[in-house]
Write a protein that holds these residues in place. Structure first.
Motif, mmCIF file in Angstrom:
data_model
loop_
_atom_site.group_PDB
_atom_site.id
_atom_site.type_symbol
_atom_site.label_atom_id
_atom_site.label_comp_id
_atom_site.label_asym_id
_atom_site.label_seq_id
_atom_site.Cartn_x
_atom_site.Cartn_y
_atom_site.Cartn_z
ATOM 1 N N GLY A 1 -19.062 -23.223 13.068
ATOM 2 C CA GLY A 1 -20.276 -22.474 13.325
ATOM 3 C C GLY A 1 -21.340 -22.617 12.242
ATOM 4 O O GLY A 1 -22.376 -21.963 12.295
ATOM 5 N N GLN A 2 -21.091 -23.453 11.255
ATOM 6 C CA GLN A 2 -22.053 -23.628 10.159
ATOM 7 C C GLN A 2 -23.019 -24.754 10.529
ATOM 8 O O GLN A 2 -22.608 -25.857 10.858
ATOM 9 C CB GLN A 2 -21.309 -23.977 8.868
ATOM 10 C CG GLN A 2 -22.193 -24.110 7.667
ATOM 11 C CD GLN A 2 -21.381 -24.366 6.396
ATOM 12 O OE1 GLN A 2 -20.159 -24.339 6.412
ATOM 13 N NE2 GLN A 2 -22.070 -24.630 5.312
ATOM 14 N N ASP A 3 -24.322 -24.462 10.469
ATOM 15 C CA ASP A 3 -25.315 -25.488 10.783
ATOM 16 C C ASP A 3 -25.808 -26.150 9.493
ATOM 17 O O ASP A 3 -25.365 -25.822 8.398
ATOM 18 C CB ASP A 3 -26.471 -24.912 11.603
ATOM 19 C CG ASP A 3 -27.257 -23.863 10.839
ATOM 20 O OD1 ASP A 3 -26.806 -23.444 9.756
ATOM 21 O OD2 ASP A 3 -28.327 -23.472 11.335
ATOM 22 N N LEU A 4 -26.768 -27.074 9.614
ATOM 23 C CA LEU A 4 -27.256 -27.821 8.447
ATOM 24 C C LEU A 4 -28.009 -26.932 7.459
ATOM 25 O O LEU A 4 -27.954 -27.152 6.250
ATOM 26 C CB LEU A 4 -28.162 -28.971 8.904
ATOM 27 C CG LEU A 4 -27.447 -30.129 9.596
ATOM 28 C CD1 LEU A 4 -28.455 -31.180 10.054
ATOM 29 C CD2 LEU A 4 -26.427 -30.751 8.686
ATOM 30 N N GLY A 5 -28.713 -25.918 7.947
ATOM 31 C CA GLY A 5 -29.421 -25.001 7.054
ATOM 32 C C GLY A 5 -28.466 -24.240 6.149
ATOM 33 O O GLY A 5 -28.728 -24.049 4.952
ATOM 34 N N GLN A 6 -27.358 -23.787 6.711
ATOM 35 C CA GLN A 6 -26.348 -23.084 5.906
ATOM 36 C C GLN A 6 -25.678 -24.031 4.922
ATOM 37 O O GLN A 6 -25.367 -23.642 3.794
ATOM 38 C CB GLN A 6 -25.312 -22.423 6.820
ATOM 39 C CG GLN A 6 -25.890 -21.299 7.658
ATOM 40 C CD GLN A 6 -24.920 -20.846 8.741
ATOM 41 O OE1 GLN A 6 -24.085 -21.626 9.210
ATOM 42 N NE2 GLN A 6 -25.062 -19.594 9.159
ATOM 43 N N VAL B 1 -33.709 -25.573 -8.409
ATOM 44 C CA VAL B 1 -33.130 -26.536 -7.476
ATOM 45 C C VAL B 1 -33.583 -26.178 -6.065
ATOM 46 O O VAL B 1 -33.608 -25.006 -5.685
ATOM 47 C CB VAL B 1 -31.582 -26.501 -7.556
ATOM 48 C CG1 VAL B 1 -30.970 -27.453 -6.539
ATOM 49 C CG2 VAL B 1 -31.107 -26.835 -8.944
ATOM 50 N N SER B 2 -33.942 -27.198 -5.288
ATOM 51 C CA SER B 2 -34.253 -27.008 -3.871
ATOM 52 C C SER B 2 -33.574 -28.121 -3.077
ATOM 53 O O SER B 2 -33.343 -29.216 -3.594
ATOM 54 C CB SER B 2 -35.762 -27.021 -3.634
ATOM 55 O OG SER B 2 -36.300 -28.275 -3.958
ATOM 56 N N VAL B 3 -33.249 -27.802 -1.805
ATOM 57 C CA VAL B 3 -32.549 -28.756 -0.944
ATOM 58 C C VAL B 3 -33.290 -28.858 0.380
ATOM 59 O O VAL B 3 -33.655 -27.844 0.980
ATOM 60 C CB VAL B 3 -31.085 -28.311 -0.704
ATOM 61 C CG1 VAL B 3 -30.364 -29.304 0.191
ATOM 62 C CG2 VAL B 3 -30.345 -28.149 -2.004
ATOM 63 N N GLU B 4 -33.512 -30.079 0.832
ATOM 64 C CA GLU B 4 -34.122 -30.350 2.133
ATOM 65 C C GLU B 4 -33.142 -31.179 2.956
ATOM 66 O O GLU B 4 -32.436 -32.037 2.409
ATOM 67 C CB GLU B 4 -35.427 -31.125 1.965
ATOM 68 C CG GLU B 4 -36.477 -30.407 1.167
ATOM 69 C CD GLU B 4 -37.653 -31.299 0.829
ATOM 70 O OE1 GLU B 4 -37.659 -32.480 1.265
ATOM 71 O OE2 GLU B 4 -38.541 -30.832 0.119
ATOM 72 N N VAL B 5 -33.113 -30.926 4.268
ATOM 73 C CA VAL B 5 -32.206 -31.648 5.154
ATOM 74 C C VAL B 5 -33.013 -32.307 6.263
ATOM 75 O O VAL B 5 -33.905 -31.696 6.840
ATOM 76 C CB VAL B 5 -31.165 -30.693 5.783
ATOM 77 C CG1 VAL B 5 -30.189 -31.456 6.654
ATOM 78 C CG2 VAL B 5 -30.423 -29.925 4.725
ATOM 79 N N LEU C 1 -26.122 -38.300 11.763
ATOM 80 C CA LEU C 1 -26.131 -38.322 10.298
ATOM 81 C C LEU C 1 -27.182 -37.354 9.769
ATOM 82 O O LEU C 1 -28.194 -37.102 10.412
ATOM 83 C CB LEU C 1 -26.425 -39.731 9.788
ATOM 84 C CG LEU C 1 -25.429 -40.818 10.188
ATOM 85 C CD1 LEU C 1 -25.891 -42.169 9.673
ATOM 86 C CD2 LEU C 1 -24.047 -40.496 9.661
ATOM 87 N N ALA C 2 -26.935 -36.823 8.579
ATOM 88 C CA ALA C 2 -27.879 -35.898 7.956
ATOM 89 C C ALA C 2 -28.137 -36.360 6.525
ATOM 90 O O ALA C 2 -27.207 -36.696 5.794
ATOM 91 C CB ALA C 2 -27.331 -34.479 7.965
ATOM 92 N N THR C 3 -29.413 -36.373 6.129
ATOM 93 C CA THR C 3 -29.788 -36.758 4.766
ATOM 94 C C THR C 3 -30.172 -35.497 4.000
ATOM 95 O O THR C 3 -31.105 -34.789 4.369
ATOM 96 C CB THR C 3 -30.965 -37.740 4.775
ATOM 97 O OG1 THR C 3 -30.588 -38.896 5.522
ATOM 98 C CG2 THR C 3 -31.354 -38.145 3.369
ATOM 99 N N PHE C 4 -29.431 -35.243 2.932
ATOM 100 C CA PHE C 4 -29.702 -34.106 2.054
ATOM 101 C C PHE C 4 -30.455 -34.629 0.839
ATOM 102 O O PHE C 4 -29.950 -35.473 0.111
ATOM 103 C CB PHE C 4 -28.392 -33.444 1.602
ATOM 104 C CG PHE C 4 -27.724 -32.648 2.681
ATOM 105 C CD1 PHE C 4 -27.850 -31.271 2.712
ATOM 106 C CD2 PHE C 4 -26.981 -33.265 3.670
ATOM 107 C CE1 PHE C 4 -27.244 -30.528 3.706
ATOM 108 C CE2 PHE C 4 -26.365 -32.535 4.660
ATOM 109 C CZ PHE C 4 -26.500 -31.157 4.683
#
Length: 178
Positions: free
Chosen positions: A95-100, A120-124, A131-134
């Motif tokens: 149930g965890q999405d990319l934002g979490q 620190v900041s994170v973008e997805v 595929l997902a790029t962090f």
């Protein structure tokens, strides 16, 4: 006999006051004639030069220390950010999405880096085939040898430095199809 004459000449020169035959006479010389030795009027020059050079040296030292600290933080940040993305995003919980996952990566990197002058900041970004790029960004605010600092030293503005690292993962969820 030649030896006796040479010895007599040597004694004669020694009694006349040196190799050139000049005698020391008080009251003669550059000081007695009103000439001053070179550099006598420059008594405070070294102090003035120090006052001019010291602020420049201090600014150069602050910039060098901050640059080296930033490079060291970048090396640690690259290692920690990639490790955090591999742990938190490569296999998200049920149930965890990319934002979490991005928030978990940010929290893990901030815990590891743990200094007040780092943010620190994170973008997805979702790519093709799931595929997902962090992209993890480090923001470094310069300090005065580790102590808090405004944003300038003696009138020289110190910029905020940023460093980014990106890692593309396949967020695998067991039992899920694309």
């Amino acid at each position: 006999m030649a030896l006796r004459e040479t010895a007599a000449r040597r004694r004669g020169r020694a009694s006349r006051g040196g190799a050139r035959g000049r005698r020391f006479t008080p009251g003669r010389g550059p000081r007695a004639r009103g000439m001053v030795r070179r550099g006598a009027c420059e008594g405070g020059q070294m102090t003035v030069e120090l006052l001019v050079v010291l602020p420049v040296a201090l600014v150069v030292a602050v910039i060098a220390v901050n640059a080296l600290t930033f490079f060291g933080d970048c090396a640690a940040f690259d290692r920690v950010a990639r490790s955090s993305v591999r742990v938190c995003a490569a296999s998200p919980g049920y149930g965890q999405d990319l934002g979490q996952s991005a928030e978990a990566v940010r929290a893990m990197v901030e815990d590891e880096m743990g200094r007040d002058n780092l943010a620190v900041s994170v973008e997805v970004e979702r790519g093709s085939l799931g595929l997902a790029t962090f992209t993890v960004t480090l923001r470094y605010v310069p300090t005065l040898f580790g102590m808090g600092l405004r944003d300038e030293v003696l009138g020289v503005r110190l910029p905020v430095l940023t460093h980014r690292t990106a890692l593309t993962v396949d967020p695998y969820k067991p039992g899920m199809l694309f």
